[in-house]
Scaffold this active site. Structure first.
Site, PDB file in Angstrom:
ATOM      1  CB  ALA A 119     -72.168 -91.685 -64.728  1.00  0.00           C
ATOM      2  CD  GLU A 134     -75.428 -84.774 -65.379  1.00  0.00           C
ATOM      3  OE1 GLU A 134     -75.897 -85.795 -64.854  1.00  0.00           O
ATOM      4  OE2 GLU A 134     -75.769 -83.604 -65.025  1.00  0.00           O
ATOM      5  N   GLY A 161     -75.490 -88.754 -62.216  1.00  0.00           N
ATOM      6  CA  GLY A 161     -76.292 -89.970 -62.153  1.00  0.00           C
ATOM      7  C   GLY A 161     -76.735 -90.317 -60.752  1.00  0.00           C
ATOM      8  CD  GLU A 185     -79.445 -88.219 -64.535  1.00  0.00           C
ATOM      9  OE1 GLU A 185     -79.992 -87.791 -65.565  1.00  0.00           O
ATOM     10  OE2 GLU A 185     -78.368 -88.857 -64.545  1.00  0.00           O
TER      11      GLU A 185
END
Length: 298
Positions: free
Chosen positions: A104, A171, A148, A151
């Site tokens: 991200a 993370e 991300g 994911e």
């Protein structure tokens, strides 16, 4: 622009049954051709590289395809367009050889407060593809798929990757946790203990490990082989009945939400329902006559 690539990026540069799908017409030469809406996008590219196959390529090369709200908005728009297109039957989602998506966008996340993230439902829209897109999505992962990016790949129906792909949920190194389904989907794929190790330590894992652990369906030795085989699978799926393909995706996804007994009963109801489709009659007739089914998607 920095992304959730973290310390792991430092120093890095980089079925053969008797029943076959209906043959689709081949496109000439280069195969890839633009869709009319391609120019509206800044952070992605869209194309139809094979008949019936829609492709979305993440395109923020300087940021290693870091996922930002504008990029996700464009991705959702493109996927919805493919969902609504009568000519698209399967979807390929990919990045570059160097990075599927390295995480991200840190610059977007860093100033967020709890109330801002909570009230604006930050990153909730990232999961739209899991609920609104009924056509199968194959993620072709090369290079980094971290945070991300990992994911997003796991939201796809099938993951193909290179053996050297770099997956991970790091993370914890930023003082946060996965927020777009990583803790849930990774645990379902590899089990609680392995998921705990990966998420609590932030350790990465390779494409070879992703295949071995069940995160990815297949791992390939080169980027070129990855893309060729992903397109081949997408085209194979595109050659089957839309009705049956959507039903198959629906029942497999249901297995992730309910217990075995309820899942089997749900599968049986959908199986029974398909006997009301024209494609069931067409498919079985073609099989009996040793011919090719010409699907009508009804």
């Amino acid at each position: 622009m920095r992304s959730v690539a973290f310390n792991s990026l430092r120093g890095l540069s980089r079925a053969g049954s008797r029943f076959q799908p209906a043959t689709l017409p081949r496109v000439a030469a280069a195969r890839a051709y633009s869709t009319p809406s391609e120019n509206q996008y800044e952070f992605i590219q869209v194309s139809e590289p094979r008949p019936g196959v829609g492709q979305v390529t993440l395109n923020r090369p300087k940021a290693l395809n870091a996922l930002s709200t504008p990029l996700i908005t464009e991705l959702n728009t493109a996927l919805l367009s493919f969902q609504q297109s009568p000519s698209i039957r399967s979807i390929l989602l990919t990045g570059s050889e160097r990075a599927f998506a390295a995480g991200a966008d840190i610059k977007e996340m860093a100033p967020l407060t709890f109330s801002k993230a909570y009230l604006d439902s930050f990153i909730e829209s990232w999961s739209n593809l899991t609920s609104t897109i009924k056509k199968p999505i194959i993620a072709a992962v090369s290079g980094h798929a971290l945070g991300g990016g990992c994911e997003l790949a796991m939201m796809a129906d099938i993951i193909y990757c290179t053996k050297t792909a770099n997956f991970g949920q790091p993370e914890i190194k930023l003082g946060i946790i996965p927020g777009a389904g990583g803790s849930q989907r990774l645990t379902r794929a590899v089990g609680k203990s392995k998921a705990m190790e990966l998420i609590l330590t932030g350790k990465s894992f390779s494409g070879e490990e992703a295949e071995r652990w069940g995160v990815a369906a297949r791992a390939f030795g080169s980027y070129e082989e990855l893309m060729e085989q992903t397109l081949k699978t997408a085209e194979t799926i595109a050659g089957y009945s839309k009705v049956a393909v959507q039903a198959a995706k629906e029942v497999v996804n249901k297995s992730q939400e309910v217990g075995l007994r309820d899942g089997v009963e749900y599968e049986r109801r959908v199986f029974h329902a398909l006997f009301g489709s024209q494609d069931q009659k067409i498919g079985m007739k073609a099989f009996a006559e040793k011919g090719k089914a010409q699907w009508v998607d009804e």
